[in-house]
Design a protein around this motif. Structure first.
Motif, PDB file in Angstrom:
ATOM      1  N   LYS A  17      37.555   0.911  66.514  1.00 18.75           N
ATOM      2  CA  LYS A  17      38.771   1.898  66.688  1.00 18.75           C
ATOM      3  C   LYS A  17      40.148   1.892  65.579  1.00 18.75           C
ATOM      4  O   LYS A  17      40.923   2.896  65.637  1.00 18.75           O
ATOM      5  CB  LYS A  17      39.003   2.300  68.146  1.00 18.75           C
ATOM      6  CG  LYS A  17      39.723   3.722  68.990  1.00 18.75           C
ATOM      7  CD  LYS A  17      38.207   3.955  69.107  1.00 18.75           C
ATOM      8  CE  LYS A  17      38.355   5.258  69.582  1.00 18.75           C
ATOM      9  NZ  LYS A  17      39.088   6.518  68.552  1.00 18.75           N
TER      10      LYS A  17
ATOM     11  N   ASN B 217      42.546   0.294  73.771  1.00 17.19           N
ATOM     12  CA  ASN B 217      41.545   0.901  73.610  1.00 17.19           C
ATOM     13  C   ASN B 217      40.197  -0.041  74.838  1.00 17.19           C
ATOM     14  O   ASN B 217      38.922   0.213  75.437  1.00 17.19           O
ATOM     15  CB  ASN B 217      39.968   1.234  72.989  1.00 17.19           C
ATOM     16  CG  ASN B 217      40.304   2.632  71.921  1.00 17.19           C
ATOM     17  OD1 ASN B 217      41.479   2.607  72.971  1.00 17.19           O
ATOM     18  ND2 ASN B 217      39.554   3.363  72.158  1.00 17.19           N
TER      19      ASN B 217
ATOM     20  N   SER C  87      34.309   5.797  71.199  1.00 16.71           N
ATOM     21  CA  SER C  87      34.636   7.140  72.149  1.00 16.71           C
ATOM     22  C   SER C  87      34.312   7.159  72.525  1.00 16.71           C
ATOM     23  O   SER C  87      34.577   7.555  74.422  1.00 16.71           O
ATOM     24  CB  SER C  87      35.630   7.760  71.121  1.00 16.71           C
ATOM     25  OG  SER C  87      36.426   8.495  71.688  1.00 16.71           O
TER      26      SER C  87
ATOM     27  N   THR D 225      34.475   4.224  75.130  1.00 23.02           N
ATOM     28  CA  THR D 225      35.674   4.326  76.263  1.00 23.02           C
ATOM     29  C   THR D 225      36.386   5.140  77.302  1.00 23.02           C
ATOM     30  O   THR D 225      36.531   4.629  78.260  1.00 23.02           O
ATOM     31  CB  THR D 225      36.717   3.760  75.258  1.00 23.02           C
ATOM     32  OG1 THR D 225      36.813   4.619  74.502  1.00 23.02           O
ATOM     33  CG2 THR D 225      36.580   2.165  74.822  1.00 23.02           C
TER      34      THR D 225
END
Length: 527
Positions: free
Chosen positions: A59, A262, A345, A348
């Motif tokens: 990320k 994250n 993405s 999470t």
């Protein structure tokens, strides 16, 4: 700190949008393959140290905002820094401040050991309204916009070789982006391990591409191509130094490091979080900082500052100059980077929505997991649906302008909450306890950036705050107002029951692990 039940979903004292006062959903019999808690299905602890590092590194190296990742971001930092030397100082300094913020989040993560990240911490420390606003802006803009733009970027770079003389058709780009999102949603719904394999593989591929960039930079230095790295030339300015522009350079650098928090969204699925959460941070943030600084040094060996600033994708221009017929490696690397970014993405953000539903801020259905796979299928479907809707809007690149400011705003609020929690509950068990100077240093840096953000872009920042505040009436209507008509709860209950049967999901059991008596509870999962 507000209390929340450890026994499952919808136990918040406030009514959720889906109904804390709604009829309790039925629970089908637990499947044989489910991870059974004291009385039912629960989230499995399947994220080891390697996968935890992959979540943070993957990320970080792409950033949370398009144009903020390592393949693109050097342009924004250099443009505002005014010289190559100051740009490198900005990268190093931002890495240090990011490490400080991540260490503060590590304390919060093991003190409040529930999935949900900064949303959950703000909710517990500052109350339900503050937590809901963090969730609201994530649901409304941040997550669907991020994922949509990542998917579109993946499509553009995959299709680029087929349309070398023009831009790919918009319809083809959006169709491929949709296919990317649906495929990765299927992977995440099917298995946590599959999702982590995808994350591990694509993060490794991304790192290998960056190692190639760094090696090429070293080769250029050996050849004597380091004109702009000489101290005299490195600090030669192409624009006057200015405090406002310096603040923007730091802000661009901070956006590039976005994603360091994250791992806190998936704390409950982390093997031995008391050990692996801080270890993942201590490993990942220095790796990311080293990669950022080294890659920037490599870029400047092959390009002058003027050439770098003229490039829209620095890594691709770098590849064109040094790789010759192998220059296709760089656009493919950017595509793979964004593919891994979409996967991380989805993984999470679905846990954020799962946590929001469990705290009573979203419909109860989103806090349910599959009886065999133990994956939050409703939350994943909600996440991808909002992203697909975002793909249909033409204002997606306008909305992206507001993301950085809002995300950064809540980083500071969360770390301020760490200090508040120390004052309110000094005796609370903290497996990790950092010196309070660290959050104070971070908050000083944070306040500096926010003040100059408002000064430099008052319209963007004010609009971002206005969008955030649209959540206030939604909160009072959907959450605070508990005595909704019975027909509303009946309708929600029927929809919830139908979706339960379609998705084979049930309310999970949350195993409470806070407190010294449970310090070694996670060790049984460690292998």
């Amino acid at each position: 700190m507000s209390s929340s039940s450890s026994s499952g979903v919808g136990s918040s004292s406030s009514s959720s949008l889906g109904g804390a006062g709604a009829p309790q959903p039925r629970s089908p019999q637990t499947g044989a393959g489910a991870a059974a808690g004291p009385s039912g299905v629960t989230l499995k602890k399947q994220i080891g140290l390697l996968s935890a590092c992959a979540i943070i590194i993957g990320k970080n190296l792409h950033g949370n905002i398009i144009g903020s990742g390592i393949f693109v971001s050097p342009k924004g930092v250099l443009e505002n820094a005014g010289s190559v030397g100051l740009a490198i100082i900005v990268w190093v300094s931002t890495g240090v401040v990011t490490a400080i913020g991540a260490i503060c989040y590590a304390e919060l993560g093991v003190t409040i050991p529930k999935s949900g990240g900064d949303y959950l911490y703000v909710n517990d420390i500052f109350g339900s309204l503050a937590g809901f606003l963090r969730l609201w802006i994530a649901v409304l803009i941040i997550i669907p916009t991020n994922q949509a733009v990542f998917a579109l970027t993946f499509s553009n770079y995959i299709l680029q070789p087929l349309f070398s003389s023009c831009l790919p058709p918009e319809s083809s780009t959006r169709l491929l982006a949709t296919a990317c999102l649906l495929f990765l949603t299927w992977v995440n719904c099917s298995s946590v391990r599959w999702a982590m394999y995808v994350q591990d593989i694509f993060t490794t591929g991304k790192l290998l591409a960056l190692v190639l960039i760094i090696i090429l930079g070293v080769v250029e230095v050996v050849k004597g191509h380091y004109y702009w790295l000489q101290p005299v030339k490195a600090f030669e300015t192409f624009r006057d130094y200015d405090v406002g522009h310096l603040a923007l350079a730091f802000l661009q650098g901070s956006f590039a490091f976005a994603g360091w928090n994250n791992l806190n969204y998936v704390t409950e699925e982390l093997v031995n979080p008391i050990r692996n959460l801080p270890y993942a941070i201590f490993i990942s943030i220095p790796v990311v900082t080293f990669v950022y600084v080294s890659a920037n040094l490599a870029y400047i060996t092959a390009m002058s500052p003027k050439e770098l600033l003229a490039s829209n994708t620095v890594a691709v221009t770098f590849g064109d100059k040094l790789l010759g017929v192998m220059s296709w490696i760089m656009p493919i690397s950017v595509a793979l980077s964004t593919f891994g970014g979409v996967n991380g993405s989805l993984f999470t953000s679905s846990r954020l929505f799962f946590s929001g539903a469990r705290e009573g801020h979203l419909p109860r259905l989103l806090a349910m997991i599959h009886v065999k796979n133990c994956t939050p299928i409703p939350a994943l479907l909600f996440t991808v649906s909002s992203t697909l809707l975002m793909l249909c809007t033409s204002d997606i690149y306008t909305l992206i302008n507001y993301l950085g400011f809002i995300s950064y705003l809540f980083y500071g609020i969360t770390i301020a909450g760490q200090i508040v929690l120390r004052i309110k509950e000094p005796d609370l068990y903290r497996p990790i306890k950092v010196n309070l100077m660290l959050p104070m240093i971070y908050l000083l840096f944070w306040a500096f950036l926010l003040v100059f953000s408002f000064y430099s872009e008052p319209v963007v920042c004010s609009t971002a705050v206005a969008i955030l505040m649209t959540g206030v009436p939604v909160y009072f209507l959907g959450v605070y107002w508990e005595n909704k008509p019975r027909c509303f709860y009946n309708a929600i209950g029927k929809i919830t029951h139908l979706c339960q049967k379609l998705c084979m999901v049930v309310c999970p059991v949350m195993v409470e692990s806070r407190g010294p008596q449970n310090q070694g509870a996670d060790d049984n999962y460690d292998s």
